[in-house]
Design an enzyme around this catalytic site. Sequence first.
Site, PDB file in Angstrom:
ATOM      1  N   PRO A  10       0.821  -1.226   0.000  1.00  0.00           N
ATOM      2  CG  PRO A  10      -0.109  -1.121   2.136  1.00  0.00           C
ATOM      3  CD  PRO A  10       0.623  -2.033   1.200  1.00  0.00           C
ATOM      4  CG  ASP A  64      12.505  -5.608  -7.702  1.00  0.00           C
ATOM      5  OD1 ASP A  64      11.674  -6.132  -6.934  1.00  0.00           O
ATOM      6  OD2 ASP A  64      13.731  -5.851  -7.639  1.00  0.00           O
ATOM      7  CB  SER A  65      12.619  -0.322  -5.145  1.00  0.00           C
ATOM      8  OG  SER A  65      11.532  -0.794  -4.375  1.00  0.00           O
ATOM      9  NE  ARG A 174       8.565   2.735  -4.999  1.00  0.00           N
ATOM     10  CZ  ARG A 174       9.187   2.731  -3.822  1.00  0.00           C
ATOM     11  NH1 ARG A 174       9.042   3.736  -2.988  1.00  0.00           N
ATOM     12  NH2 ARG A 174       9.948   1.720  -3.459  1.00  0.00           N
TER      13      ARG A 174
END
Length: 192
Positions: A10, A64-65, A174
């Site tokens: 979330p 993807d981080s 991001r």
Amino acid sequence: MRLFVATHNPHKLREIREILPGAEVIADDPSGAAETAPDFSGNALIKVRAIAGRHRGDWCLADDSGLEVRALGGEPGVRSARYAGEPTNTPANNALLLRNLEGVADRRANFTCAIALVDPAGEEHVVTGRCFGRIAEAPSGSEGFGYDPLFVPDGHDRSFAELSPAEKNAISHRGRALAAAREVVEGLQAGT
Ligand code: IMP
């Protein structure tokens, strides 16, 4: 535009909605897609491919981080979520990171985010964003998630978890990757 996002996190969904306010962001679960690639881009592609077949004609996105710490040879890297084992345990991950950096003077680190997009015609696009900083000696702040209380971005003396969501989005890995993703989307829409 409708954007299907392959995540159940979330926090990530909220950040994506904040950064792409024009999109109708809909979560879809990529579970079953094992993140076995050696890098962030490969894992983002695995996740977006897991949902793209269900949403032909719409945009799909997966991110993807993770955190890469220079003195640890890039660890935790692609194992960021499960650094201290499975299932994901954020306090244990943060404690292990601090333990592995005990007595280490070089605290330089960066977050990396790879975003894989599948456009309505089924073409794949990958963009990345990075945010450089250092690992603090102790956690601080209560915003955000994951390693945020330990990561102090360059040019700041407060951790990601002490910044407001807008402040974090403006400089985060991001935020930067999503800005690049927005350019891909806008570029393609302008050309149609
Ligand atoms: P993913 O869901 O496979 O991309 O794993 C990402 C993991 O990297 C998370 O569980 C966190 O541990 C870490 N991570 C990624 N982005 C952030 C962030 O913005 N703040 C803090 N931790 C992050």
